[in-house]
Design a protein around this motif. Structure first.
Motif, mmCIF file in Angstrom:
data_model
loop_
_atom_site.group_PDB
_atom_site.id
_atom_site.type_symbol
_atom_site.label_atom_id
_atom_site.label_comp_id
_atom_site.label_asym_id
_atom_site.label_seq_id
_atom_site.Cartn_x
_atom_site.Cartn_y
_atom_site.Cartn_z
ATOM 1 N N ALA A 277 46.306 25.890 51.328
ATOM 2 C CA ALA A 277 46.729 25.562 52.089
ATOM 3 C C ALA A 277 48.187 26.080 51.542
ATOM 4 O O ALA A 277 49.393 25.378 50.970
ATOM 5 C CB ALA A 277 46.932 24.187 52.028
ATOM 6 N N THR A 278 48.883 26.971 51.646
ATOM 7 C CA THR A 278 50.459 27.778 51.930
ATOM 8 C C THR A 278 50.383 28.955 52.662
ATOM 9 O O THR A 278 49.892 29.566 53.783
ATOM 10 C CB THR A 278 50.211 28.587 50.333
ATOM 11 O OG1 THR A 278 49.441 30.092 50.659
ATOM 12 C CG2 THR A 278 49.811 28.116 49.245
ATOM 13 N N LEU A 279 52.040 28.490 52.806
ATOM 14 C CA LEU A 279 52.247 29.582 54.125
ATOM 15 C C LEU A 279 52.376 30.851 53.774
ATOM 16 O O LEU A 279 52.113 31.821 54.690
ATOM 17 C CB LEU A 279 54.303 29.490 53.708
ATOM 18 C CG LEU A 279 54.939 28.032 54.364
ATOM 19 C CD1 LEU A 279 56.071 27.494 54.682
ATOM 20 C CD2 LEU A 279 54.144 27.931 55.944
ATOM 21 N N MET A 309 63.963 26.830 61.256
ATOM 22 C CA MET A 309 63.068 26.505 60.589
ATOM 23 C C MET A 309 61.895 28.023 59.732
ATOM 24 O O MET A 309 63.337 28.103 58.679
ATOM 25 C CB MET A 309 62.177 25.747 61.287
ATOM 26 C CG MET A 309 63.258 24.209 61.677
ATOM 27 S SD MET A 309 61.679 22.955 63.286
ATOM 28 C CE MET A 309 59.916 23.596 61.255
ATOM 29 N N LEU A 310 62.337 28.894 60.599
ATOM 30 C CA LEU A 310 61.152 29.947 60.066
ATOM 31 C C LEU A 310 62.527 31.410 59.450
ATOM 32 O O LEU A 310 61.995 31.270 58.264
ATOM 33 C CB LEU A 310 60.546 31.000 61.852
ATOM 34 C CG LEU A 310 59.594 29.592 62.354
ATOM 35 C CD1 LEU A 310 59.049 30.913 63.079
ATOM 36 C CD2 LEU A 310 58.132 29.839 60.837
ATOM 37 N N MET A 311 63.720 30.933 59.985
ATOM 38 C CA MET A 311 64.841 31.675 58.845
ATOM 39 C C MET A 311 64.785 31.425 57.925
ATOM 40 O O MET A 311 64.828 31.646 57.268
ATOM 41 C CB MET A 311 66.104 31.992 60.030
ATOM 42 C CG MET A 311 66.228 32.956 61.604
ATOM 43 S SD MET A 311 67.390 32.670 62.650
ATOM 44 C CE MET A 311 67.013 33.789 63.562
ATOM 45 N N PRO A 316 58.863 35.273 59.514
ATOM 46 C CA PRO A 316 59.388 36.035 60.893
ATOM 47 C C PRO A 316 58.362 35.276 61.395
ATOM 48 O O PRO A 316 57.775 34.051 62.233
ATOM 49 C CB PRO A 316 57.845 36.641 60.292
ATOM 50 C CG PRO A 316 56.731 36.410 60.076
ATOM 51 C CD PRO A 316 57.106 35.671 58.382
ATOM 52 N N LEU A 317 59.537 35.778 63.294
ATOM 53 C CA LEU A 317 59.707 34.619 64.493
ATOM 54 C C LEU A 317 58.248 34.519 65.158
ATOM 55 O O LEU A 317 57.853 36.412 65.617
ATOM 56 C CB LEU A 317 61.272 34.916 65.026
ATOM 57 C CG LEU A 317 62.077 34.115 64.239
ATOM 58 C CD1 LEU A 317 62.530 33.720 63.130
ATOM 59 C CD2 LEU A 317 63.035 34.559 65.214
#
Length: 559
Positions: A277-279, A309-311, A316-317
């Motif tokens: 469970a990692t990004l 938040m993603l930045m 990536p968006l």
């Protein structure tokens, strides 16, 4: 619909109504092919049973997912539930349930409805599993390590229904939420904040320089108004007023704000069973999304907070945030107090999934508010599925099964040069490019119209040729009638495939009646090419079954 009307150099397809061909397609293709599509609906708030407003974006996203699967693309269709927050805790208490018991029961209702509607997500997101909590904690830590989370006192007007502190433009006089029509609570508490102001200019620049990031363009204009420098601020990402949520790391006196938590459900749901469970794992499983399908009421969270938040986390968006309008009933906003709510389960039980999918896919312009009335719904479905397409299929099959003894190709009965210029074939050759263009602009109604152009041309040809009369006029005329019907049948085969993302059941029935056993699940976009091979189900056999039964409108008038 003006959703995608931006400057482009897209080659104009040859189709009947391609004024929108000057609009750009969604950026779905790489190296000339549609190889991957991650598409998401909103994660629906698990506070009550699904309603027709939930079914609307789920159907639209399912249409796009089915279209991508026809191209053998790697598809990740994500729908699911947002399961934390104060409102859910309150509802659970009122029903003498735990919050987990409540969301578990609501999850079952959503999944049952999707099955009824032939909506087939690849991932059903939930925000209560452990893996999701680990993803949220990692996101929190990344933002914290980047210096983007801090703690301070905050005072504001809070709407429990929105799970948000509201700005003045989101409230009417008396601090009444414009969406929920309830007076907001005036609250003061110490919360953790995210440094949205740090990313304000970067988000604004992305919106300005990526004109198809937020669609329709009118909504993009609203986002830019919100992103005016005078509005620059941070936002609260924790709550002390409820314990139903994911605890803040190292501070279990507060839970992580539901919108910081829920948006990450798009990502955590992509994880496979054995994935850590990692990004980083998420990046290998379909992120970033090509398309977020959302309602216009949650644009601020998706188009401002989420990109920031993603930045902050170095992620990536998404490529596109596509917003749909509200559904109304007979011109009025649906509401339980008005008694005009259309419940999706009875609707499907009364009319079938294909009828419901067809109306919400083909009868409403995606980017605009759409109105539902039973009479308009039935008339639209009858006109297209029963009269234009269903009746055509029935006439072709009835005449051929009475008069064609063995499967045959139209080439066995006519000159190739003459057949190549046949109007039904010409329509079927035009349609795939036009339909693809419209699907890839999320212009589902126009994709359906372009597909049904084949049936329209075939119906005109049927009335001109009158094959039923030719069967009584000698062998040569009989050959002509059979040849014409075989060409029409091939057009119907292609039409059904083009419509399969919208009404898979009807399309599967048509292919089954034609003797093509693949059904909707076995169709591929390459099969939209014209084929002269004999279609096995057209020869002598039992009486054809209607592929769509006409609905009697009389019992539903005025409801």
């Amino acid at each position: 619909m003006e959703v995608f009307r931006l400057a482009t150099t897209t080659k104009e397809p040859v189709a009947a109504q391609v004024e929108t061909a000057k609009s750009p397609k969604l950026r779905l293709r790489e190296d000339g092919g549609l190889q991957k599509m991650t598409i998401t609906t909103p994660l629906f708030y698990a506070n009550g049973s699904p309603h027709i407003g939930s079914a609307y974006p789920a159907i639209a996203a399912d249409v796009m997912a089915r279209y991508a699967r026809l191209h053998n693309a790697e598809v990740h269709y994500v729908t699911g539930m947002d399961e934390h927050g104060e409102k859910i805790a309150q509802t659970a208490a009122s029903q003498e349930k735990t919050p987990q018991e409540l969301v578990d029961s609501i999850a079952g209702e959503f999944q049952d409805l999707w099955e009824m509607l032939q909506v087939k997500p690849d991932h059903f997101a939930r925000t209560t599993p452990q893996k999701h909590k680990e993803i949220v904690h990692e996101m929190w830590q990344r933002c914290l390590d980047n210096g983007d989370i801090y703690k301070k006192d905050y005072t504001g007007w809070y709407c429990v229904g929105c799970e948000a502190y509201l700005d003045q433009d989101e409230m009417s006089e008396g601090h009444v939420c414009k969406i929920h029509q309830k007076v907001c609570d005036h609250r003061s508490e110490e919360n953790y904040f995210f440094r949205l102001s740090k990313y304000w200019d970067a988000v604004k620049k992305h919106v300005e320089e990526t004109p198809d990031f937020i669609l329709p363009t009118s909504r993009r204009s609203q986002i830019l108004v919100w992103l005016d420098d005078e509005n620059k601020r941070d936002f609260s990402i924790s709550r002390a007023s409820t314990s139903w949520g994911i605890p803040v790391p190292k501070d279990d006196s507060q839970v992580i704000y539901v919108w910081f938590d829920a948006l990450l459900g798009y990502m955590s749901s992509l994880l496979e069973e054995d994935d850590p469970a990692t990004l980083d794992s998420v990046l290998k499983r379909g992120w970033p999304a090509e398309v977020h399908v959302i309602g216009k009421d949650i644009m601020r969270f998706h188009a401002i907070y989420w990109p920031a938040m993603l930045m902050s986390a170095g992620l990536p968006l998404p490529k596109h945030i596509c917003t749909h309008g509200f559904l109304t009933k007979d011109g009025l906003k649906m509401g339980k107090s008005l008694g005009n709510v259309v419940e999706p389960v009875p609707l499907v039980e009364s009319f079938g999934s294909d009828a419901v999918r067809f109306f919400f896919g083909a009868g409403l312009s995606f980017g605009l508010d759409g109105d539902f009335s039973y009479e308009a719904f039935i008339n639209k479905v009858n006109s297209s599925l029963a009269n234009e397409l269903g009746n055509l299929v029935h006439r072709i099959l009835t005449l051929l099964r009475k008069n064609l003894q063995e499967p045959a190709s139209a080439l066995d009965l006519g000159d190739l040069a003459e057949l190549e210029s046949h109007p039904v074939r010409a329509a079927a050759l035009r349609a795939p490019e036009a339909v693809a263009t419209f699907y890839e602009q999320l212009e589902i109604p126009k994709a359906v119209t372009a597909a049904l152009e084949i049936a329209t041309v075939a119906n005109v040809r049927m009335n001109e040729v009158e094959p039923w009369a030719k069967f009584k006029q000698g062998e040569e005329e009989k050959r002509t009638a059979i040849r014409e019907l075989l060409v029409m049948a091939e057009g119907v085969r292609i039409c059904a495939l083009l419509l399969s993302p919208v009404c898979p059941g009807v399309s599967a029935k048509i292919w089954a009646e034609l003797g093509l056993n693949e059904g909707a699940e076995g169709m591929e976009w390459s099969q939209t090419s014209w084929c002269w091979d004999a279609i096995p189900g057209l020869a002598a056999g039992k009486k054809p079954k209607p592929v769509f039964q006409r609905i009697d409108v009389e019992p539903w008038k005025g409801l």
